[in-house]
Design a protein around this motif. Structure first.
Motif, PDB file in Angstrom:
ATOM      1  N   ASN A  18       0.729  -1.213   0.149  1.00 25.00           N
ATOM      2  CA  ASN A  18       0.001  -0.105  -0.050  1.00 25.00           C
ATOM      3  C   ASN A  18       0.735   1.208   0.015  1.00 25.00           C
ATOM      4  N   GLU A  19       0.358   2.291  -0.609  1.00 24.28           N
ATOM      5  CA  GLU A  19       0.952   3.659  -0.403  1.00 24.28           C
ATOM      6  C   GLU A  19       0.088   4.382   0.313  1.00 24.28           C
ATOM      7  N   VAL A  20       0.602   5.085   1.313  1.00 22.37           N
ATOM      8  CA  VAL A  20      -0.177   5.805   2.445  1.00 22.37           C
ATOM      9  C   VAL A  20      -0.024   7.307   2.056  1.00 22.37           C
ATOM     10  N   LYS A  21      -1.147   7.966   1.745  1.00 20.80           N
ATOM     11  CA  LYS A  21      -1.221   9.382   1.570  1.00 20.80           C
ATOM     12  C   LYS A  21      -1.688  10.130   2.342  1.00 20.80           C
ATOM     13  N   ILE A  22      -1.591  11.486   2.897  1.00 21.49           N
ATOM     14  CA  ILE A  22      -2.471  12.370   3.793  1.00 21.49           C
ATOM     15  C   ILE A  22      -3.310  13.006   2.783  1.00 21.49           C
ATOM     16  N   ASN A  23      -4.672  12.903   3.167  1.00 22.37           N
ATOM     17  CA  ASN A  23      -5.700  13.602   2.321  1.00 22.37           C
ATOM     18  C   ASN A  23      -6.625  14.211   3.620  1.00 22.37           C
ATOM     19  N   ASN A  24      -6.478  15.373   3.825  1.00 24.40           N
ATOM     20  CA  ASN A  24      -7.408  16.157   4.665  1.00 24.40           C
ATOM     21  C   ASN A  24      -7.029  15.558   6.176  1.00 24.40           C
ATOM     22  N   ARG A  25      -5.691  15.739   6.359  1.00 27.05           N
ATOM     23  CA  ARG A  25      -5.202  15.308   7.607  1.00 27.05           C
ATOM     24  C   ARG A  25      -5.514  13.842   7.879  1.00 27.05           C
ATOM     25  N   LYS A  26      -5.972  13.013   7.124  1.00 26.13           N
ATOM     26  CA  LYS A  26      -6.227  11.805   7.344  1.00 26.13           C
ATOM     27  C   LYS A  26      -5.313  10.893   6.263  1.00 26.13           C
ATOM     28  N   PRO A  27      -4.996   9.554   6.767  1.00 27.33           N
ATOM     29  CA  PRO A  27      -4.376   8.766   5.901  1.00 27.33           C
ATOM     30  C   PRO A  27      -5.250   8.171   4.863  1.00 27.33           C
ATOM     31  N   GLU A  28      -4.732   7.848   3.815  1.00 29.06           N
ATOM     32  CA  GLU A  28      -5.511   7.321   2.598  1.00 29.06           C
ATOM     33  C   GLU A  28      -4.654   6.185   2.116  1.00 29.06           C
ATOM     34  N   PHE A  29      -5.067   5.032   2.277  1.00 27.92           N
ATOM     35  CA  PHE A  29      -4.439   3.634   1.900  1.00 27.92           C
ATOM     36  C   PHE A  29      -4.727   3.034   0.523  1.00 27.92           C
ATOM     37  N   ILE A  30      -3.852   3.475  -0.299  1.00 29.07           N
ATOM     38  CA  ILE A  30      -3.958   3.044  -1.788  1.00 29.07           C
ATOM     39  C   ILE A  30      -3.373   1.803  -2.099  1.00 29.07           C
ATOM     40  N   LYS A  31      -4.032   0.667  -2.495  1.00 29.58           N
ATOM     41  CA  LYS A  31      -3.497  -0.556  -2.875  1.00 29.58           C
ATOM     42  C   LYS A  31      -2.780  -0.488  -4.390  1.00 29.58           C
ATOM     43  N   LEU A  32      -1.362  -0.807  -4.082  1.00 33.93           N
ATOM     44  CA  LEU A  32      -0.584  -0.784  -5.297  1.00 33.93           C
ATOM     45  C   LEU A  32      -0.270  -2.251  -5.833  1.00 33.93           C
ATOM     46  N   ASN A  33      -0.583  -3.247  -4.844  1.00 33.51           N
ATOM     47  CA  ASN A  33      -0.190  -4.620  -5.410  1.00 33.51           C
ATOM     48  C   ASN A  33      -0.688  -5.700  -4.359  1.00 33.51           C
ATOM     49  N   LEU A  34      -1.496  -6.821  -4.773  1.00 28.35           N
ATOM     50  CA  LEU A  34      -1.718  -7.821  -4.076  1.00 28.35           C
ATOM     51  C   LEU A  34      -1.309  -9.075  -4.851  1.00 28.35           C
ATOM     52  N   LEU A  35      -0.375  -9.924  -3.865  1.00 27.50           N
ATOM     53  CA  LEU A  35      -0.075 -11.381  -4.672  1.00 27.50           C
ATOM     54  C   LEU A  35      -0.498 -12.439  -3.535  1.00 27.50           C
ATOM     55  N   ARG A  36      -1.093 -13.252  -4.210  1.00 26.55           N
ATOM     56  CA  ARG A  36      -1.478 -14.678  -3.271  1.00 26.55           C
ATOM     57  C   ARG A  36      -0.671 -15.725  -3.933  1.00 26.55           C
ATOM     58  N   ILE A  37      -0.305 -16.289  -3.043  1.00 26.28           N
ATOM     59  CA  ILE A  37       0.474 -17.840  -3.472  1.00 26.28           C
ATOM     60  C   ILE A  37      -0.213 -18.905  -2.685  1.00 26.28           C
ATOM     61  N   PRO A  38      -1.128 -19.976  -3.264  1.00 23.44           N
ATOM     62  CA  PRO A  38      -1.765 -21.016  -2.317  1.00 23.44           C
ATOM     63  C   PRO A  38      -0.469 -22.071  -1.875  1.00 23.44           C
ATOM     64  N   LEU A  39       0.182 -21.683  -0.779  1.00 25.38           N
ATOM     65  CA  LEU A  39       1.116 -22.538  -0.280  1.00 25.38           C
ATOM     66  C   LEU A  39       0.436 -23.830   0.463  1.00 25.38           C
ATOM     67  N   ARG A  40      -0.615 -23.646   1.108  1.00 29.29           N
ATOM     68  CA  ARG A  40      -1.432 -24.875   1.863  1.00 29.29           C
ATOM     69  C   ARG A  40      -0.423 -25.365   3.062  1.00 29.29           C
ATOM     70  N   LEU A  41       0.176 -24.722   3.597  1.00 28.34           N
ATOM     71  CA  LEU A  41       1.074 -25.269   4.548  1.00 28.34           C
ATOM     72  C   LEU A  41       0.215 -25.999   5.729  1.00 28.34           C
ATOM     73  N   GLY A  42      -1.077 -25.773   5.793  1.00 29.63           N
ATOM     74  CA  GLY A  42      -1.806 -26.664   6.834  1.00 29.63           C
ATOM     75  C   GLY A  42      -1.764 -28.101   6.401  1.00 29.63           C
ATOM     76  N   MET A  43      -2.017 -28.204   5.051  1.00 32.97           N
ATOM     77  CA  MET A  43      -2.166 -29.745   4.433  1.00 32.97           C
ATOM     78  C   MET A  43      -0.974 -30.681   5.108  1.00 32.97           C
ATOM     79  N   ASP A  44       0.249 -29.936   5.414  1.00 34.06           N
ATOM     80  CA  ASP A  44       1.368 -30.645   5.915  1.00 34.06           C
ATOM     81  C   ASP A  44       1.080 -30.764   7.300  1.00 34.06           C
ATOM     82  N   VAL A  45       1.150 -29.396   7.730  1.00 31.45           N
ATOM     83  CA  VAL A  45       1.144 -29.343   9.289  1.00 31.45           C
ATOM     84  C   VAL A  45       0.284 -30.067  10.074  1.00 31.45           C
TER      85      VAL A  45
END
Length: 294
Positions: A18-45
């Protein structure tokens, strides 16, 4: 300022930038990228008690990619947290050491209670009607986190070892369900009507499929209807009929069973799905800590 959050769950690992920008003195959270990888660790653990060599390699390779992406985006601050599967893995500490060596990423294993707090860090309920009480329900692969919010403050939080990967492997007992039910009956009570706030990839998917408008709630009766439809189909049929990936099609019905039970036991008939996650909560947590230091 650019902030990254890494959430290593029992089903998948996510990198949110996320990029955080201040807008009217409040933080605005702008999503730049979201990457999801299905590791499925629980299947082992959850079956052999540790992360096997194949999934260990997947973790290390994924963290190298995450590290490279954070460099490309010139991330200023990050936090990497691992939840239920890594908590339970006998070799979790060793793998964290190898990840640090290979990628430079420092992974923290967090408790179930902290996981619940991170979902609450999104502060969604604070912008909603004060005439209601709110129950955050975060369903993951290894655990479900409940956070109860009433009269402007958090009054209860609890993590349960009931998750979609555990259910998929028949590792949730009647005692596990009874503990959750008893806790809910005792603690999720209010003179105000209670509304649910759902988080996690599965409820986000159900919300998208429902064609419900953003900001509007889904009903418990709708969730029960979707559960019934999915429960009668094979994984392959769910993939074909609803255009789902296999790693979503096999766990979605289990996620719905958790949401349905929690909402029924809490006497809740509506759920808002603002598409928040542990990763979003981590971003807010990092930002708030930086402001506190100032």
């Amino acid at each position: 300022m650019k902030i990254a959050a890494i959430d290593i769950g029992s089903n998948a690992a996510r990198l949110l930038i996320n990029e955080v920008k201040i807008n009217n003195r409040k933080p605005e959270f702008i999503k730049l990228n979201l990457l999801r990888i299905p590791l499925r660790l629980g299947m082992d653990v959850f079956t052999i008690g540790k992360i096997g060599p194949e999934r260990e390699k997947m973790v290390i390779d994924s963290m190298k990619i995450f590290s490279d992406l954070m460099k490309i985006y010139k991330v200023d601050h990050y936090r990497a947290c691992a939840t239920s599967a890594m908590r339970d893995a006998s070799n979790g500490g060793e793998i964290i050491g190898r990840v640090k060596e290979a990628s430079g990423i420092n992974i923290e294993i967090i408790s179930g209670d902290e996981e619940a707090t991170l979902v609450y860090e999104n502060h969604v309920a604070e912008g909603l009607d004060k005439e209601f009480a709110y129950l955050y329900i975060d369903v993951g692969g290894g655990s479900t986190e409940l956070t109860f919010y009433e009269n402007g403050k958090m009054v209860y939080e609890k993590s349960f070892n009931i998750g979609t990967i555990r259910l998929l492997n028949n590792l949730v007992t009647m005692d596990n369900w009874k503990e959750m039910k008893d806790e809910i009956k005792e603690n999720i009570v209010s003179k105000k009507p209670i509304v649910a706030i759902g988080s996690g990839g599965n409820i986000n998917k159900v919300f998208s499929m429902s064609k419900t408008k953003d900001g509007k709630p889904m009903s418990l009766s709708h969730l029960k209807k979707v559960y019934k439809e999915f429960n009668e189909l094979s994984v392959e049929e769910r993939m074909t009929n609803y255009n789902l990936r296999e790693d979503r099609a096999d766990v979605l019905v289990h996620a719905l069973s958790i949401f349905n039970n929690v909402m029924s036991w809490s006497d809740i008939n509506r759920i808002f799905v603002p598409k928040i996650s542990v990763a979003d909560g981590l971003i807010h947590n990092i930002y708030n800590q930086l402001q506190h230091k100032k």
